[in-house]
Design a protein around this motif. Sequence first.
Motif, PDB file in Angstrom:
ATOM      1  N   TYR A 454      14.652 -17.381  48.426  1.00  0.00           N
ATOM      2  CA  TYR A 454      14.044 -17.276  49.607  1.00  0.00           C
ATOM      3  C   TYR A 454      14.068 -18.505  50.276  1.00  0.00           C
ATOM      4  CZ  TYR A 454      12.426 -12.169  48.725  1.00  0.00           C
ATOM      5  OH  TYR A 454      12.323 -10.568  48.244  1.00  0.00           O
ATOM      6  N   VAL A 455      13.887 -19.622  49.229  1.00  0.00           N
ATOM      7  CA  VAL A 455      13.418 -20.851  49.835  1.00  0.00           C
ATOM      8  C   VAL A 455      14.618 -21.871  50.231  1.00  0.00           C
ATOM      9  CG1 VAL A 455      13.445 -23.325  49.665  1.00  0.00           C
ATOM     10  CG2 VAL A 455      11.780 -21.672  48.137  1.00  0.00           C
ATOM     11  N   ALA A 456      15.977 -20.942  49.372  1.00  0.00           N
ATOM     12  CA  ALA A 456      18.004 -21.485  50.272  1.00  0.00           C
ATOM     13  C   ALA A 456      17.773 -20.626  51.652  1.00  0.00           C
ATOM     14  CB  ALA A 456      18.323 -21.616  49.342  1.00  0.00           C
ATOM     15  N   TYR A 457      17.332 -19.151  51.314  1.00  0.00           N
ATOM     16  CA  TYR A 457      17.653 -18.966  53.178  1.00  0.00           C
ATOM     17  C   TYR A 457      16.888 -19.339  53.974  1.00  0.00           C
ATOM     18  CZ  TYR A 457      16.778 -15.491  56.908  1.00  0.00           C
ATOM     19  OH  TYR A 457      16.594 -14.796  57.806  1.00  0.00           O
ATOM     20  N   LEU A 458      15.519 -19.707  53.339  1.00  0.00           N
ATOM     21  CA  LEU A 458      14.511 -20.145  54.766  1.00  0.00           C
ATOM     22  C   LEU A 458      15.238 -21.843  54.930  1.00  0.00           C
ATOM     23  CD1 LEU A 458      11.308 -19.494  53.614  1.00  0.00           C
ATOM     24  CD2 LEU A 458      12.448 -18.466  55.517  1.00  0.00           C
ATOM     25  N   GLY A 459      15.754 -22.428  54.277  1.00  0.00           N
ATOM     26  CA  GLY A 459      16.340 -23.887  54.830  1.00  0.00           C
ATOM     27  C   GLY A 459      18.427 -23.321  55.879  1.00  0.00           C
ATOM     28  N   LEU A 460      18.367 -22.434  55.159  1.00  0.00           N
ATOM     29  CA  LEU A 460      19.764 -22.338  56.083  1.00  0.00           C
ATOM     30  C   LEU A 460      19.666 -21.368  56.914  1.00  0.00           C
ATOM     31  CD1 LEU A 460      22.281 -21.442  53.133  1.00  0.00           C
ATOM     32  CD2 LEU A 460      22.241 -24.303  54.116  1.00  0.00           C
ATOM     33  N   ARG A 461      18.165 -20.697  57.634  1.00  0.00           N
ATOM     34  CA  ARG A 461      18.694 -19.400  58.727  1.00  0.00           C
ATOM     35  C   ARG A 461      19.027 -20.161  60.396  1.00  0.00           C
ATOM     36  NH1 ARG A 461      13.429 -19.015  61.537  1.00  0.00           N
ATOM     37  NH2 ARG A 461      12.022 -20.810  60.772  1.00  0.00           N
ATOM     38  N   ARG A 462      18.606 -20.933  60.721  1.00  0.00           N
ATOM     39  CA  ARG A 462      18.534 -22.048  61.439  1.00  0.00           C
ATOM     40  C   ARG A 462      19.978 -22.301  61.900  1.00  0.00           C
ATOM     41  NH1 ARG A 462      13.810 -22.500  64.503  1.00  0.00           N
ATOM     42  NH2 ARG A 462      12.132 -22.060  63.136  1.00  0.00           N
ATOM     43  N   ASP A 463      21.157 -22.464  61.008  1.00  0.00           N
ATOM     44  CA  ASP A 463      21.792 -23.038  61.355  1.00  0.00           C
ATOM     45  C   ASP A 463      23.540 -21.913  61.653  1.00  0.00           C
ATOM     46  OD1 ASP A 463      24.706 -24.259  61.255  1.00  0.00           O
ATOM     47  OD2 ASP A 463      23.797 -26.006  59.355  1.00  0.00           O
TER      48      ASP A 463
END
Length: 576
Positions: A454-463
């Motif tokens: 989930y943390v990795a998704y939140l880090g990539l979702r804006r790109d």
Amino acid sequence: MPDHDALEQQLAIIEARLARLEKLLRLSVPEPASVTQPPAASSEGPASLSPPASPAPLAAPFALQEPDSAARPQRASSSAPSLDTTQLLGWSGATALVLAAIYLIRLGIDSGWLTPVRQLVLATLGAGGLIGGGLLLRRHDRQYAAFLPAAGVVVLFATVYAAHLYYGLIGGQAAALGVIAIALLALGLGTSFDSELYALFAVLGSYTGPLFLPDLRGAMGDLVIYFSVWSLVFSAYALKSRRRVVYLLAMYLALIVFSLLFTRYLRESWEGALLFQSLQFGIFLSTAVLFSVRLGRPLEFAEAWAHFPALLLFYALQYDLLDRHLHAWAPWIALGTAALLLGAYLLARMSLGAQSQAGRALVSAYIALVLFHAVYLDLLPPFAQPWVGLAILGILPWLARKREDSEGLLARWPFLLAGGLILLLNLANVLLDKAFTQAPVSPLLQVLYPAMSYVAYLGLRRDRRLAQAAQLLLALAHLSAMTAAVRLIDIAALASVAWLAVATLALAAGFVLRDRVLGQSSLLLFLLAGLKIVLFDLANTAPLLRVVVLLVLGLSLYGGGWVYRKLPQAAVGVSE
């Protein structure tokens, strides 16, 4: 009258100019039959009205449209043969000559006149004739004449093999010397005709010789020396002729043919095989660096990836050998080859004073392969592998979002691929509950993997560039969270309640973060949890717990629908 004469003179000049223009422009207006020459200026008239010396200045702009035939570039004749056509004709002619010789030999054999010795003598004479004819024709058309000696070289190789294998007329040592002499002759012809074709024939003939000549594969030491000497010869020839394909073909054949011979005949002499592989790696790595430095040109991408299968082949052959006989040393020796490759790349870059993007990608791909296979899969203890995957899950979003530095030492994408593969393997282990039996904190890992996903998704979702990767991580996070709930909660109904809790949190996070993708993903969790409760959990659940579960399900579904209606229509704040 003077004025009348002057007017007629001017009209005659204009008419002459018009006639010349009509001729140049190829007009259909007929040329006047005659042009009255202007009479000489009368001494009684006014000042002399002499016509211009030539009407060329007026005609010059039109003359540009019809240039002189000598200055016009000649168009290539449609009947001129192309280079591909000439090559086809040349090879066809040379092949026909070889076939004619074969049929002549067959005719002589059927008639009983052509004994084995006579066959070989005629073949040798025919090969000599092809080579001599090509040398005589070289002064007229060197490129086209090169086909005849090439066919002669092929006939010579076949003659030596036939003399030894089929007729037994010469021994193994004589056949080996014949192969060596023919290969050297081919290299000399290649220099004379400036054609890489002869070098390729020499490489094929010399490296495949031990497959047909038992004396060349009798001992490991002799085989190592034979192949290593040829590798040095062809590397030197490639440097001299500036043809990279020569040492590339030699590199592939050296590894493949030696591996075949070692597997069939010399499996007990593994030390010699290890020495041979190490020598070939050093010879061809040095050749590749010297070639780039001598040409003053870094590797291009097509050239770099022509080297990569050879690196893979070398790595697979050597690691398999080490794994069988020196298992503890295999990862460390693999790391040593990666360090040598990196050092050679740095030396070439320093000598050229320029960065090779293709060379950097090639070296990075090999190092990533070694780190994944030799270090992660082989050197790392099994209980530590899940923790490495968890660490990769933490740093992968940061690495993926970071811009590629074209001037950096190594390319980033091979390591991203290796890290992604490690991550997928560990996530699969999470879902299948494998590889965690040796880890002392397996329940903690079951929780940390979905949390970090989930943390990795939140880090990539804006790109936007990584949108698909982010959605894949989100799906894996949901799946691993559901799997962890089933494995960590013994009561099936409570595990379903945990699914509802995950779905509710995902929906709430999507609403707060204005992330429609995250919010929509909760629908599948709600659906799966509801189906699991209705179809599987209620029948085996105590009455009071059944009531509680249904209340939680109803409230979750109704509240989730209410929040879902408030989700934004599109994601907000997405960066490029």
